[in-house]
Design an enzyme around this catalytic site. Structure first.
Site, PDB file in Angstrom:
ATOM      1  N   HIS A   1       0.796  -1.194  -0.063  1.00 34.96           N
ATOM      2  CA  HIS A   1       0.369   0.494  -0.796  1.00 34.96           C
ATOM      3  C   HIS A   1       1.001   1.430  -0.349  1.00 34.96           C
ATOM      4  CE1 HIS A   1      -3.597  -2.655   0.557  1.00 34.96           C
ATOM      5  NE2 HIS A   1      -3.314  -2.627   1.468  1.00 34.96           N
TER       6      HIS A   1
ATOM      7  N   ASP B   1      -3.356 -10.705  -1.612  1.00 40.06           N
ATOM      8  CA  ASP B   1      -3.364 -10.325  -0.279  1.00 40.06           C
ATOM      9  C   ASP B   1      -5.098  -9.997  -1.053  1.00 40.06           C
ATOM     10  OD1 ASP B   1      -2.208  -8.925   1.435  1.00 40.06           O
ATOM     11  OD2 ASP B   1      -4.707  -7.590   1.440  1.00 40.06           O
TER      12      ASP B   1
ATOM     13  N   HIS C   1      -6.705  -7.058  -0.267  1.00 33.37           N
ATOM     14  CA  HIS C   1      -6.732  -5.539  -0.257  1.00 33.37           C
ATOM     15  C   HIS C   1      -5.556  -5.769  -1.498  1.00 33.37           C
ATOM     16  CE1 HIS C   1      -7.050  -6.227   3.817  1.00 33.37           C
ATOM     17  NE2 HIS C   1      -7.638  -5.089   3.926  1.00 33.37           N
TER      18      HIS C   1
ATOM     19  N   ASP D   1      -4.809 -12.760   4.018  1.00 33.48           N
ATOM     20  CA  ASP D   1      -5.270 -11.991   4.663  1.00 33.48           C
ATOM     21  C   ASP D   1      -7.372 -12.476   4.348  1.00 33.48           C
ATOM     22  OD1 ASP D   1      -4.666 -10.214   2.830  1.00 33.48           O
ATOM     23  OD2 ASP D   1      -4.901  -8.247   3.921  1.00 33.48           O
TER      24      ASP D   1
HETATM   25 ZN   LIG Z   1      -4.157  -6.700   2.998  1.00 35.51          ZN
END
Ligand SMILES: [Zn+2]
Length: 308
Positions: free
Chosen positions: A125, A161, A163, A243
């Protein structure tokens, strides 16, 4: 096949706060799961501190300077709503990026074909000029840029992931020799990652809705592989976030994967690597916040890397 494990105890000293889900115990859970596996024989690799010049392949000089000169003392410094820096965080962040850079270089020197970097803070990120979402430096993007100096022509990052890896994508948009292929839940924080017709050919996003069954996740992930294959990379780097596991508290149990699904995804990546990269894969830990699910998922992932 031998797998190198790059990690360092300094990364336990990044302490964003007792309440924070990105906590030191995550790294312990991963390393212990890997070290306790009787069938795995990992080659130990020490994560060096990333050099400024490597970090500046992605992050502007002023950002690197700002991070490296932080001195939080006994308190934490807040960089964004989710990202905090403690006294040990700067060294940890340099080790995290340094691990992936060193794994790429060792791969380029022909010393190792597969490696896993057990690192924190995660990286995908972090934008070039901003820490974000637990991430300080963009670990895999820094390593992908460093791969060129190590002789690789084209590098593909595969990010599973839950995200979206907005930071990696932001870096790769300006570099057609780097591919970002990513599956994420949508809608979900950070809100980006939905494929659009305007995406350049080296940015390949795929999304699954909240609550998708594992079979749908697998089918969607499988759709990324021909794109990675057609890109013909000579190195694949994995942003290995766990995750999307059904028990993950940060993923909010949004997906329904089990450890075996991560092994399956890893085998799909390895299959492309066998065809395109002489089997060379560097993987780096991103998210995954249920300690037991994280340890078991990372173990399944590394076992699949070791299968050959
Ligand atoms: Zn994540």
């Amino acid at each position: 096949m031998d797998v190198a494990l790059y990690t360092h105890a300094d990364m336990l000293d990044h302490r964003p706060g007792d309440w924070h889900p990105e906590r030191p115990e995550r790294l312990r859970a991963v390393v212990e799961a890997l070290e306790d596996a009787p069938d795995l024989c990992l080659i130990p690799g020490e994560a060096p501190l990333a050099e400024r010049c490597d970090l500046e392949l992605v992050h502007p000089h002023r950002y690197v300077e700002r991070i490296l000169t932080l001195s939080p003392g006994r308190d934490v410094v807040q960089l964004d709503p989710d990202t905090f820096v403690s006294a040990g965080s700067v060294l940890a962040a340099r080790r995290a990026a340094g691990a992936v850079v060193e794994a790429v270089r060792a791969t380029g020197r022909g010393e190792i074909a597969r490696s896993f970097c057990a690192v924190r803070p995660p990286g995908h990120h972090a934008e070039p000029e901003a820490a974000m979402g637990f991430c300080i430096f963009s670990n895999v993007a820094v390593a992908a840029r460093a791969a060129h100096a190590a002789g690789f022509r084209k590098v593909a990052v595969v990010d599973f992931d839950i995200h979206h890896g907005n930071g990696t994508e932001a870096v790769f948009r300006g570099h057609p020799e780097l591919m970002f292929a990513s599956i994420q839940q949508h809608p979900m924080w950070p809100g980006s990652g939905r494929p659009t017709p305007a995406d350049p050919p080296n940015i390949v996003n795929a999304v699954v809705p909240p609550g998708a069954p594992a079979a749908q996740w697998r089918k969607t992930f499988e759709g990324l592989m021909p794109r990675v294959d057609a890109f013909a990379p000579d190195l694949i780097i994995v942003s290995a976030g766990f995750d999307a596991h059904r028990r993950d508290p940060v993923g909010d149990a949004g997906q329904s994967l089990e450890a075996e699904d991560f092994a399956w995804a890893t085998r799909a990546i390895v299959e492309v690597a066998r065809r395109r990269t002489k089997g060379r894969v560097v993987s780096s830990l991103e998210g995954g916040y249920d300690l037991e699910a994280l340890g078991q998922s990372a173990l399944a992932h590394v076992r699949a890397l070791a299968e050959g």
